[in-house]
Motif scaffolding. Sequence first.
Motif, PDB file in Angstrom:
ATOM      1  N   GLU A  11      -5.115  -0.744  10.104  1.00 42.84           N
ATOM      2  CA  GLU A  11      -5.776  -2.118  10.114  1.00 42.84           C
ATOM      3  C   GLU A  11      -5.932  -2.805   8.887  1.00 42.84           C
ATOM      4  OE1 GLU A  11      -6.976   0.582  11.576  1.00 42.84           O
ATOM      5  OE2 GLU A  11      -7.188   0.405  13.639  1.00 42.84           O
ATOM      6  N   ALA A  12      -6.241  -1.906   7.903  1.00 40.44           N
ATOM      7  CA  ALA A  12      -6.367  -2.420   6.293  1.00 40.44           C
ATOM      8  C   ALA A  12      -5.015  -2.827   5.945  1.00 40.44           C
ATOM      9  CB  ALA A  12      -6.978  -1.646   5.651  1.00 40.44           C
ATOM     10  N   ALA A  13      -4.050  -2.411   6.118  1.00 38.33           N
ATOM     11  CA  ALA A  13      -2.727  -2.622   5.695  1.00 38.33           C
ATOM     12  C   ALA A  13      -2.265  -3.785   6.355  1.00 38.33           C
ATOM     13  CB  ALA A  13      -1.637  -1.312   6.136  1.00 38.33           C
ATOM     14  N   ALA A  14      -2.669  -3.900   7.464  1.00 35.67           N
ATOM     15  CA  ALA A  14      -2.193  -5.172   8.254  1.00 35.67           C
ATOM     16  C   ALA A  14      -3.063  -6.373   7.695  1.00 35.67           C
ATOM     17  CB  ALA A  14      -2.491  -4.964   9.876  1.00 35.67           C
ATOM     18  N   ILE A  15      -4.172  -6.258   7.526  1.00 31.93           N
ATOM     19  CA  ILE A  15      -5.081  -7.339   6.936  1.00 31.93           C
ATOM     20  C   ILE A  15      -4.742  -7.526   5.452  1.00 31.93           C
ATOM     21  CG2 ILE A  15      -7.332  -8.192   6.387  1.00 31.93           C
ATOM     22  CD1 ILE A  15      -8.465  -6.538   8.732  1.00 31.93           C
ATOM     23  N   GLY A  16      -4.377  -6.561   4.659  1.00 31.63           N
ATOM     24  CA  GLY A  16      -4.212  -6.736   3.093  1.00 31.63           C
ATOM     25  C   GLY A  16      -5.237  -6.316   2.509  1.00 31.63           C
ATOM     26  N   SER A  17      -5.221  -5.195   1.679  1.00 36.75           N
ATOM     27  CA  SER A  17      -6.538  -4.611   1.259  1.00 36.75           C
ATOM     28  C   SER A  17      -6.713  -5.131  -0.217  1.00 36.75           C
ATOM     29  CB  SER A  17      -6.355  -3.196   1.082  1.00 36.75           C
ATOM     30  OG  SER A  17      -5.146  -2.672   0.194  1.00 36.75           O
ATOM     31  N   GLY A  18      -5.956  -6.113  -0.697  1.00 35.49           N
ATOM     32  CA  GLY A  18      -6.160  -6.706  -2.029  1.00 35.49           C
ATOM     33  C   GLY A  18      -6.268  -5.816  -3.148  1.00 35.49           C
ATOM     34  N   GLY A  19      -7.049  -6.035  -4.217  1.00 39.57           N
ATOM     35  CA  GLY A  19      -6.884  -5.338  -5.279  1.00 39.57           C
ATOM     36  C   GLY A  19      -5.890  -5.930  -6.275  1.00 39.57           C
ATOM     37  N   THR A  20      -5.548  -5.153  -7.297  1.00 36.14           N
ATOM     38  CA  THR A  20      -4.583  -5.302  -8.362  1.00 36.14           C
ATOM     39  C   THR A  20      -3.643  -4.322  -8.471  1.00 36.14           C
ATOM     40  OG1 THR A  20      -6.118  -4.413  -9.884  1.00 36.14           O
ATOM     41  CG2 THR A  20      -6.424  -6.720  -9.578  1.00 36.14           C
ATOM     42  N   TYR A  21      -2.462  -4.968  -8.789  1.00 35.34           N
ATOM     43  CA  TYR A  21      -1.536  -3.758  -9.127  1.00 35.34           C
ATOM     44  C   TYR A  21      -1.524  -3.454 -10.684  1.00 35.34           C
ATOM     45  CZ  TYR A  21       1.077  -5.981  -4.902  1.00 35.34           C
ATOM     46  OH  TYR A  21       1.340  -6.068  -3.653  1.00 35.34           O
ATOM     47  N   PRO A  22      -0.784  -2.238 -10.853  1.00 37.28           N
ATOM     48  CA  PRO A  22      -1.002  -1.843 -12.427  1.00 37.28           C
ATOM     49  C   PRO A  22      -0.771  -2.801 -13.545  1.00 37.28           C
ATOM     50  CG  PRO A  22       0.254  -0.257 -11.115  1.00 37.28           C
ATOM     51  CD  PRO A  22      -0.001  -1.543 -10.252  1.00 37.28           C
ATOM     52  N   ASN A  23       0.140  -3.814 -13.135  1.00 39.76           N
ATOM     53  CA  ASN A  23       0.388  -5.018 -14.011  1.00 39.76           C
ATOM     54  C   ASN A  23      -0.930  -6.141 -13.939  1.00 39.76           C
ATOM     55  OD1 ASN A  23       0.906  -6.577 -11.799  1.00 39.76           O
ATOM     56  ND2 ASN A  23       2.889  -6.986 -12.311  1.00 39.76           N
ATOM     57  N   LEU A  24      -1.804  -6.004 -13.174  1.00 39.24           N
ATOM     58  CA  LEU A  24      -2.936  -6.736 -13.075  1.00 39.24           C
ATOM     59  C   LEU A  24      -2.704  -7.946 -12.178  1.00 39.24           C
ATOM     60  CD1 LEU A  24      -4.725  -6.338 -16.662  1.00 39.24           C
ATOM     61  CD2 LEU A  24      -5.293  -5.054 -14.369  1.00 39.24           C
ATOM     62  N   PHE A  25      -1.483  -8.219 -11.620  1.00 41.70           N
ATOM     63  CA  PHE A  25      -1.373  -9.212 -10.633  1.00 41.70           C
ATOM     64  C   PHE A  25      -1.950  -8.922  -9.461  1.00 41.70           C
ATOM     65  CE2 PHE A  25       2.994 -11.058 -11.947  1.00 41.70           C
ATOM     66  CZ  PHE A  25       2.465 -11.581 -13.032  1.00 41.70           C
ATOM     67  N   CYS A  26      -2.272  -9.772  -8.566  1.00 45.71           N
ATOM     68  CA  CYS A  26      -3.384  -9.711  -7.466  1.00 45.71           C
ATOM     69  C   CYS A  26      -2.514  -9.033  -6.488  1.00 45.71           C
ATOM     70  CB  CYS A  26      -3.749 -11.245  -6.995  1.00 45.71           C
ATOM     71  SG  CYS A  26      -5.152 -11.828  -8.183  1.00 45.71           S
ATOM     72  N   ALA A  27      -2.971  -8.106  -5.432  1.00 46.41           N
ATOM     73  CA  ALA A  27      -2.291  -7.525  -4.455  1.00 46.41           C
ATOM     74  C   ALA A  27      -2.673  -8.106  -3.426  1.00 46.41           C
ATOM     75  CB  ALA A  27      -2.440  -5.927  -4.648  1.00 46.41           C
ATOM     76  N   GLY A  28      -2.395  -9.239  -3.064  1.00 44.26           N
ATOM     77  CA  GLY A  28      -2.412  -9.943  -1.699  1.00 44.26           C
ATOM     78  C   GLY A  28      -2.074  -9.197  -0.428  1.00 44.26           C
ATOM     79  N   PRO A  29      -1.722  -9.557   0.598  1.00 45.00           N
ATOM     80  CA  PRO A  29      -1.667 -10.935   0.718  1.00 45.00           C
ATOM     81  C   PRO A  29      -3.028 -11.659   0.897  1.00 45.00           C
ATOM     82  CG  PRO A  29      -1.253  -9.691   2.697  1.00 45.00           C
ATOM     83  CD  PRO A  29      -1.630  -8.903   1.691  1.00 45.00           C
ATOM     84  N   PRO A  30      -3.182 -12.730   0.936  1.00 48.54           N
ATOM     85  CA  PRO A  30      -2.043 -13.704   0.223  1.00 48.54           C
ATOM     86  C   PRO A  30      -1.917 -13.892  -1.217  1.00 48.54           C
ATOM     87  CG  PRO A  30      -4.066 -15.055   1.104  1.00 48.54           C
ATOM     88  CD  PRO A  30      -4.424 -13.668   1.246  1.00 48.54           C
ATOM     89  N   PHE A  31      -1.094 -14.194  -1.667  1.00 49.68           N
ATOM     90  CA  PHE A  31      -0.796 -14.359  -3.113  1.00 49.68           C
ATOM     91  C   PHE A  31      -1.681 -15.161  -3.519  1.00 49.68           C
ATOM     92  CE2 PHE A  31       1.168 -16.374  -6.603  1.00 49.68           C
ATOM     93  CZ  PHE A  31       1.706 -15.059  -7.565  1.00 49.68           C
TER      94      PHE A  31
END
Length: 106
Positions: A11-31
Motif C-alpha cells: 500500500e505504501a509503495a502504491a501511494i509513494g513513500s516519499g523521502g529522499t534519494y542518496p543524491n538528495l533529490f525528492c523520492a516522490g511520486p509526485p516529483f
Amino acid sequence: DFDSKSADSPEAAAIGSGGTYPNLFCAGPPFQIDGNFGGIPGIAEMHIQSQFSEIRILPAIPQEWKNGSFKGLKARGGFEVNVDWINKLLEKVAIKSMLGNDCALI
C-alpha cells in the motif's frame, strides 16, 4: 489509512513513500521540483545564516552532528565561509570577503 501502514507495505509503495534519494533529490511520486531545489539551501541554512552584514555560524546543527566541517558556503554581503567543529565547538572559522565588506559574527 496510510499512517497505519508499514513503509515497506504494498500500500505504501502504491501511494509513494516519499523521502529522499542518496543524491538528495525528492523520492516522490509526485516529483516535486521545489523539494529538489529547497533541500540543499535548507541544509546550508543549518550551517550558516546571514542577514545584512551579520553571519551566524552553526545556528541549527542537530545534536547528532558533533563533528563536521564545510568549505565555501556563501553568506549575504559577498562572504565565503569555511568552518570546522569538534564536539559541537568551533575549531576553525575562516571568512573571506569577496567584495571588501566587513561582517559581524553573532
